[in-house]
Design an enzyme around this catalytic site. Structure first.
Site, PDB file in Angstrom:
ATOM      1  N   THR A  95       0.853  -1.190   0.000  1.00 14.74           N
ATOM      2  CA  THR A  95       0.000   0.000   0.000  1.00 14.74           C
ATOM      3  C   THR A  95       0.890   1.242   0.000  1.00 14.74           C
ATOM      4  O   THR A  95       2.111   1.145   0.130  1.00 14.74           O
ATOM      5  CB  THR A  95      -0.931   0.016   1.236  1.00 14.74           C
ATOM      6  OG1 THR A  95      -0.131   0.047   2.420  1.00 14.74           O
ATOM      7  CG2 THR A  95      -1.841  -1.204   1.256  1.00 14.74           C
ATOM      8  N   VAL A 151      14.122   0.145   0.168  1.00 16.50           N
ATOM      9  CA  VAL A 151      15.280   0.993  -0.166  1.00 16.50           C
ATOM     10  C   VAL A 151      15.801   0.564  -1.537  1.00 16.50           C
ATOM     11  O   VAL A 151      16.166  -0.594  -1.739  1.00 16.50           O
ATOM     12  CB  VAL A 151      16.396   0.872   0.896  1.00 16.50           C
ATOM     13  CG1 VAL A 151      17.561   1.808   0.559  1.00 16.50           C
ATOM     14  CG2 VAL A 151      15.864   1.196   2.282  1.00 16.50           C
ATOM     15  N   GLY A 205       5.824   6.408 -13.051  1.00 16.43           N
ATOM     16  CA  GLY A 205       5.594   5.587 -11.861  1.00 16.43           C
ATOM     17  C   GLY A 205       6.724   5.649 -10.842  1.00 16.43           C
ATOM     18  O   GLY A 205       6.788   4.813  -9.944  1.00 16.43           O
ATOM     19  N   LYS A 223      14.269   6.239   3.879  1.00 14.90           N
ATOM     20  CA  LYS A 223      15.265   5.205   3.551  1.00 14.90           C
ATOM     21  C   LYS A 223      16.491   5.322   4.447  1.00 14.90           C
ATOM     22  O   LYS A 223      17.047   4.307   4.894  1.00 14.90           O
ATOM     23  CB  LYS A 223      15.645   5.308   2.072  1.00 14.90           C
ATOM     24  CG  LYS A 223      14.475   4.926   1.164  1.00 14.90           C
ATOM     25  CD  LYS A 223      14.679   5.368  -0.268  1.00 14.90           C
ATOM     26  CE  LYS A 223      13.462   5.048  -1.119  1.00 14.90           C
ATOM     27  NZ  LYS A 223      13.460   5.714  -2.422  1.00 14.90           N
TER      28      LYS A 223
END
Ligand code: HSE
Length: 339
Positions: A95, A151, A205, A223
């Site tokens: 999600t 990451v 994207g 990250k």
């Protein structure tokens, strides 16, 4: 292996395509017969079928803007109720990232771990905010909690450090951790406007659902926090570190830096200093002669400094449909593969 896919956006669809394309290799090389039994998506609806969902059909529906509930086994409930009622071996959490609360993904992950499912996630929120709690819960339940895709997508970094560089002391991890901002800076250098470059990154994207997360540095910060906690064993939150994005960088600054032999890059860094774990996200002027200066477009690059090998650098995609979908496939194979 029975999978639940929670989130069927770009990444979920990327994984579904790989599961179709690689079905026979997964079986022959890894002894994995994978069946997706449930898919739940906030926008596209939900379907559950213990015999296995027809992934090609689910993809067709998703691409045409239809609802998964048109399929056999329409599921009337949210992701959490699917996790709580489903029979599955692994939950794949894909999600959107909410870096402030980590929800709803953290609740999904806890529910799946509590039910004894392995979990892999591409969602940075839960891993940046609650890594140690989730890792402990997985250990208590005797299942795996994996997060390679959080990451630099499927480009190996976290698994590389954990498995391949086992026995090395890691003293610094530094690099370009966000594809969208590197893409924008690269395109601005070629004369595209900031707005057009951001729009293109969204179309491709790369960008987060709310692209502020990319351009203000929060995605790289998440990250950095994941690396600090999972690699350096720290107990940090994103607000433990200074963070500044790329919004102050203008086309003129890029041109002027280039004339001097430099390029702006958004750099995420984690290092140990006097026994303390430090981290930061900020733009830096990198000399053209430095390897990071040559990393253009949505590509990411990370240098891991070790006590055994010195610097080890990985360069590869850090975002994208197949690239991030693939990161979850790596974790699925690690959790359930036989080879
Ligand atoms: N928006 C992120 C990026 C996606 O551009 O790198 C991967 O976290």
């Amino acid at each position: 292996m029975r999978l639940l896919l929670i989130g069927f956006g770009t990444v979920g669809q990327g994984l579904a395509e790989l599961l179709i394309d690689k079905k026979s290799e997964l079986k022959s090389l890894h002894g994995l017969d994978i069946k997706v039994v449930g898919i739940s998506d906030m926008l596209k609806g939900s379907v559950y079928n213990a015999d296995g969902i027809d992934l090609a059909k689910a993809l067709e529906i998703a691409k045409s803007g239809g609802k998964l509930s048109e399929m056999d086994g329409a599921f009337d409930g949210d992701a959490l109720s699917m996790i709580n009622s489903a029979e599955a071996d692994m939950m794949v959490e894909m999600t959107y990232t909410d870096i402030k609360t980590g929800e709803p993904a953290t609740s999904h992950i806890k529910a799946a771990l509590n039910k004894g499912m392995h979990v892999t996630t591409t969602n940075k929120g839960p891993v940046a905010l609650f890594f140690h709690d989730l890792a402990r819960l997985a250990k208590d339940k005797g299942v795996k909690f994996l997060y390679e895709g959080t990451v630099i997508s499927g480009t190996p970094l976290l698994n590389l450090i954990r498995e391949t560089l086992a026995g090395s002391e890691i003293t610094q991890v530094k690099g370009i951790l966000n594809g969208t901002t590197n893409y924008i800076l690269s395109m601005m250098e070629e004369g595209m406007s900031y707005d057009d470059a951001l729009k293109k990154a969204q179309e491709l994207g790369y960008a987060e659902a709310v692209p502020d997360a990319d351009v203000l540095g929060w995605d790289a910060l998440a990250k950095v926090t994941i690396i600090a906690n999972a690699v350096f064993g720290a107990s940090c939150k994103p607000d433990s570190f200074p963070c500044k994005g790329i919004t102050d960088i203008t086309a003129d600054m890029i041109t002027e830096a280039k004339k001097r032999g430099y390029r702006y890059k958004l750099i995420g860094k984690v290092w140990r200093e006097n026994g303390e774990v430090k981290g930061s996200v900020a733009t830096e002027e990198i000399a053209m002669t430095h390897p990071l200066a040559g990393i253009m477009g949505a590509t990411n690059a990370v240098t891991v400094t070790t006590d055994t090998l010195g610097d080890v650098t990985v360069v590869g995609p850090g975002a994208g449909r197949t690239e991030t979908g693939y990161s979850t496939l790596i974790d699925i194979i690690h959790a359930g593969g036989k080879r």
